[in-house]
Write an enzyme that holds these catalytic residues in place. Structure first.
Site, PDB file in Angstrom:
ATOM      1  N   GLN A 112       0.818  -1.212   0.000  1.00  0.00           N
ATOM      2  CA  GLN A 112       0.000   0.000   0.000  1.00  0.00           C
ATOM      3  C   GLN A 112       0.855   1.266   0.000  1.00  0.00           C
ATOM      4  O   GLN A 112       0.497   2.269  -0.617  1.00  0.00           O
ATOM      5  CB  GLN A 112      -0.986  -0.027   1.171  1.00  0.00           C
ATOM      6  CG  GLN A 112      -2.033  -1.143   0.964  1.00  0.00           C
ATOM      7  CD  GLN A 112      -3.141  -1.145   1.979  1.00  0.00           C
ATOM      8  OE1 GLN A 112      -3.173  -0.328   2.902  1.00  0.00           O
ATOM      9  NE2 GLN A 112      -4.079  -2.071   1.824  1.00  0.00           N
ATOM     10  N   VAL A 129      -4.765   3.567  10.726  1.00  0.00           N
ATOM     11  CA  VAL A 129      -5.592   3.165  11.864  1.00  0.00           C
ATOM     12  C   VAL A 129      -5.354   1.684  12.182  1.00  0.00           C
ATOM     13  O   VAL A 129      -5.344   1.272  13.336  1.00  0.00           O
ATOM     14  CB  VAL A 129      -7.084   3.418  11.549  1.00  0.00           C
ATOM     15  CG1 VAL A 129      -7.991   2.880  12.655  1.00  0.00           C
ATOM     16  CG2 VAL A 129      -7.337   4.911  11.330  1.00  0.00           C
ATOM     17  N   ASP A 159      -7.183   7.385  21.820  1.00  0.00           N
ATOM     18  CA  ASP A 159      -6.642   7.336  23.181  1.00  0.00           C
ATOM     19  C   ASP A 159      -6.794   8.699  23.863  1.00  0.00           C
ATOM     20  O   ASP A 159      -7.163   8.785  25.024  1.00  0.00           O
ATOM     21  CB  ASP A 159      -5.173   6.910  23.125  1.00  0.00           C
ATOM     22  CG  ASP A 159      -5.006   5.627  22.328  1.00  0.00           C
ATOM     23  OD1 ASP A 159      -5.586   4.617  22.734  1.00  0.00           O
ATOM     24  OD2 ASP A 159      -4.327   5.648  21.288  1.00  0.00           O
ATOM     25  N   ARG A 162     -10.449   9.196  24.710  1.00  0.00           N
ATOM     26  CA  ARG A 162     -10.788   8.359  25.866  1.00  0.00           C
ATOM     27  C   ARG A 162     -10.277   9.008  27.155  1.00  0.00           C
ATOM     28  O   ARG A 162     -10.977   9.036  28.182  1.00  0.00           O
ATOM     29  CB  ARG A 162     -10.136   6.983  25.719  1.00  0.00           C
ATOM     30  CG  ARG A 162     -10.797   6.093  24.682  1.00  0.00           C
ATOM     31  CD  ARG A 162      -9.917   4.898  24.349  1.00  0.00           C
ATOM     32  NE  ARG A 162     -10.638   3.903  23.561  1.00  0.00           N
ATOM     33  CZ  ARG A 162     -10.061   2.873  22.952  1.00  0.00           C
ATOM     34  NH1 ARG A 162      -8.744   2.703  23.032  1.00  0.00           N
ATOM     35  NH2 ARG A 162     -10.785   2.006  22.263  1.00  0.00           N
ATOM     36  N   HIS A 187       0.571   3.341  20.068  1.00  0.00           N
ATOM     37  CA  HIS A 187      -0.842   2.992  20.287  1.00  0.00           C
ATOM     38  C   HIS A 187      -0.885   1.534  20.741  1.00  0.00           C
ATOM     39  O   HIS A 187      -1.124   0.617  19.973  1.00  0.00           O
ATOM     40  CB  HIS A 187      -1.670   3.183  19.018  1.00  0.00           C
ATOM     41  CG  HIS A 187      -3.063   2.622  19.163  1.00  0.00           C
ATOM     42  ND1 HIS A 187      -4.006   3.194  19.966  1.00  0.00           N
ATOM     43  CD2 HIS A 187      -3.644   1.530  18.638  1.00  0.00           C
ATOM     44  CE1 HIS A 187      -5.118   2.470  19.925  1.00  0.00           C
ATOM     45  NE2 HIS A 187      -4.922   1.447  19.129  1.00  0.00           N
TER      46      HIS A 187
HETATM   47  P1  NAI Z   1     -12.654  -5.354  10.677  1.00  0.00           P
HETATM   48  O1  NAI Z   1     -12.021  -6.689  10.707  1.00  0.00           O
HETATM   49  O2  NAI Z   1     -14.113  -5.212  10.956  1.00  0.00           O
HETATM   50  O3  NAI Z   1     -12.397  -4.684   9.252  1.00  0.00           O
HETATM   51  C1  NAI Z   1     -11.147  -4.700   8.622  1.00  0.00           C
HETATM   52  C2  NAI Z   1     -11.403  -4.779   7.136  1.00  0.00           C
HETATM   53  O4  NAI Z   1     -10.154  -4.651   6.476  1.00  0.00           O
HETATM   54  C3  NAI Z   1     -12.028  -6.096   6.675  1.00  0.00           C
HETATM   55  O5  NAI Z   1     -13.211  -5.820   5.942  1.00  0.00           O
HETATM   56  C4  NAI Z   1     -10.942  -6.716   5.797  1.00  0.00           C
HETATM   57  O6  NAI Z   1     -11.479  -7.425   4.695  1.00  0.00           O
HETATM   58  C5  NAI Z   1     -10.188  -5.471   5.351  1.00  0.00           C
HETATM   59  N1  NAI Z   1      -8.825  -5.733   4.895  1.00  0.00           N
HETATM   60  C6  NAI Z   1      -7.935  -6.634   5.378  1.00  0.00           C
HETATM   61  N2  NAI Z   1      -6.809  -6.598   4.657  1.00  0.00           N
HETATM   62  C7  NAI Z   1      -6.967  -5.651   3.715  1.00  0.00           C
HETATM   63  C8  NAI Z   1      -6.151  -5.176   2.660  1.00  0.00           C
HETATM   64  N3  NAI Z   1      -4.944  -5.682   2.441  1.00  0.00           N
HETATM   65  N4  NAI Z   1      -6.644  -4.188   1.870  1.00  0.00           N
HETATM   66  C9  NAI Z   1      -7.878  -3.703   2.080  1.00  0.00           C
HETATM   67  N5  NAI Z   1      -8.704  -4.132   3.051  1.00  0.00           N
HETATM   68  C10 NAI Z   1      -8.251  -5.092   3.865  1.00  0.00           C
HETATM   69  O7  NAI Z   1     -11.791  -4.449  11.664  1.00  0.00           O
HETATM   70  P2  NAI Z   1     -12.137  -3.012  12.274  1.00  0.00           P
HETATM   71  O8  NAI Z   1     -12.846  -3.193  13.558  1.00  0.00           O
HETATM   72  O9  NAI Z   1     -12.765  -2.168  11.224  1.00  0.00           O
HETATM   73  O10 NAI Z   1     -10.672  -2.493  12.628  1.00  0.00           O
HETATM   74  C11 NAI Z   1      -9.727  -2.233  11.618  1.00  0.00           C
HETATM   75  C12 NAI Z   1      -8.349  -2.024  12.205  1.00  0.00           C
HETATM   76  O11 NAI Z   1      -8.326  -0.870  13.034  1.00  0.00           O
HETATM   77  C13 NAI Z   1      -7.841  -3.177  13.074  1.00  0.00           C
HETATM   78  O12 NAI Z   1      -6.479  -3.407  12.759  1.00  0.00           O
HETATM   79  C14 NAI Z   1      -7.960  -2.624  14.473  1.00  0.00           C
HETATM   80  O13 NAI Z   1      -7.032  -3.234  15.349  1.00  0.00           O
HETATM   81  C15 NAI Z   1      -7.623  -1.175  14.235  1.00  0.00           C
HETATM   82  N6  NAI Z   1      -8.038  -0.232  15.280  1.00  0.00           N
HETATM   83  C16 NAI Z   1      -7.186   0.791  15.589  1.00  0.00           C
HETATM   84  C17 NAI Z   1      -7.515   1.740  16.531  1.00  0.00           C
HETATM   85  C18 NAI Z   1      -6.586   2.861  16.854  1.00  0.00           C
HETATM   86  O14 NAI Z   1      -6.891   3.610  17.789  1.00  0.00           O
HETATM   87  N7  NAI Z   1      -5.471   3.076  16.158  1.00  0.00           N
HETATM   88  C19 NAI Z   1      -8.797   1.649  17.253  1.00  0.00           C
HETATM   89  C20 NAI Z   1      -9.638   0.566  16.846  1.00  0.00           C
HETATM   90  C21 NAI Z   1      -9.251  -0.353  15.883  1.00  0.00           C
END
Ligand code: NAI
Length: 329
Positions: A112, A129, A159, A162, A187
């Protein structure tokens, strides 16, 4: 009217995406006068679900939404993008070692980063993220020779938000009274939410709170462990609040922090506060003219020093691990 800004979002069919896309399209990312085109990236098996999300975006009839594209090819999704929100990542599965997690994400973020470098607009700004967010941002940055290093950031705004909510709740004031609350470091559970420079109603937060034990024994662990607490309660990880923080991060970066005080962003360190140069670490920053700058000249006491150093050390270990894997030079 202004010409539309192309906003790329990865992981668009995921939980965070389901909250994030609608807020971007409604004008909360770039303001009420700025049309946007959403360029959505997903893995091939998720394109069907993504089609459903696009149908719902259409059904909102957002006046500012000038178009939506979908793709499973990063070179397509990042074409002429001015903002990229890298949400999709490989989650840690049961029994997965950190090395395996970094490797799996490395495969995503090297590709990417290069695709952004080759296809995005000259003004591209990137927010990572997807976890491990700081190190994923570093990998993408190192894979993007055509993009200035400072355009790669990672999210610690959740964070910060929160932490603000915890302080506001503790002293019984609206969150707007809590200012200059910085998150330092990674993070992760080593992050350091810093109350020593924060203010509540214009007074030093620690004076208003008057309870150092609460700060050390309740506040810091609560903020550090909030993600786990949400999973425990909701049966799913924080998504709407993460999307909201992503909106805040990019909004303030592009439109400026004005007189709103500091915000927390993980940005490439210039060595400030002893955080090794190049690590993408959270700092207190202000933003103006589309540029962030690290707040300088803060006094760091011994307590804060130890915590900032510990989180920076963890980031250094992650960098060493991805270097060993050959994901960065
Ligand atoms: P989720 O699993 O519901 O969605 C992630 C999506 O990314 C899925 O639809 C998947 O198919 C897609 N995906 C995976 N690999 C991909 C790629 N190579 N290219 C494009 N799409 C791809 O997860 P959610 O809940 O939406 O969380 C996403 C990420 O955000 C996780 O890594 C989570 O740990 C992170 N996160 C970070 C936070 C922060 O404060 N920095 C807070 C909350 C979540």
């Amino acid at each position: 009217p202004a010409s539309p800004v192309r906003v790329a979002v990865t992981g668009a069919a995921g939980q965070i995406g389901y909250s994030l896309l609608f807020r971007i399209a409604s004008g909360q990312l770039l303001g009420p006068d700025q049309p946007v085109i959403l360029q959505l990236l997903e893995v091939t098996p998720a394109l069907g679900a993504l089609r459903g999300v696009v149908m719902e975006l259409e059904d909102c009839a957002f006046p500012l939404l000038a178009g939506v594209t979908t793709s499973d090819d990063a070179n397509v999704a990042f074409g002429d993008a001015e903002i990229a929100l890298l949400v999709g990542a490989r989650p840690r599965s049961k029994g997965m070692e950190r090395k395996d997690l970094l490797e799996a994400n490395g495969a995503i973020f090297t590709v990417q980063g290069k695709a952004l470098s080759d296809n995005a607009a000259a003004g591209i700004r990137v927010l990572v993220v997807g976890n491990p967010a700081n190190t994923n941002a570093l990998i993408a940055q190192q894979s993007a020779p055509n993009i200035p290093a400072e355009r790669f950031t990672a999210m610690t705004r959740l964070d910060q938000n929160r932490a603000k909510a915890q302080v506001a709740g503790k002293v019984g004031v609206p969150v707007t009274e809590v200012r200059d609350l910085a998150i330092w470091g990674n993070h992760s559970a080593t992050q350091y939410p810093d109350l020593f420079h924060a203010t509540v109603g214009g007074r030093p937060a620690m004076d208003v709170i008057g309870d150092r034990t609460w700060m050390e024994k309740e506040f810091i662990p609560t903020v550090q462990q909030r993600g786990a607490a949400i999973i425990e309660a909701r049966g799913a990880s924080s998504a709407a609040s993460a999307a909201s923080a992503a909106i805040d991060h990019v909004h303030d970066w592009v439109l400026g922090t004005g007189d709103g005080g500091w915000v927390s962003m993980a940005v490439p360190s210039d060595g400030s506060y002893g955080v090794p140069e190049g690590l993408i670490s959270s700092f207190p920053v202000t933003c103006a003219g589309g540029q962030w700058s690290i707040v300088q000249g803060l006094e760091i006491d011994e307590f804060s020093r130890g915590r900032i150093d510990a989180s920076a050390a963890e980031l250094g270990e992650e960098r060493a691990a991805v270097r060993e894997l050959g994901l960065i030079g």
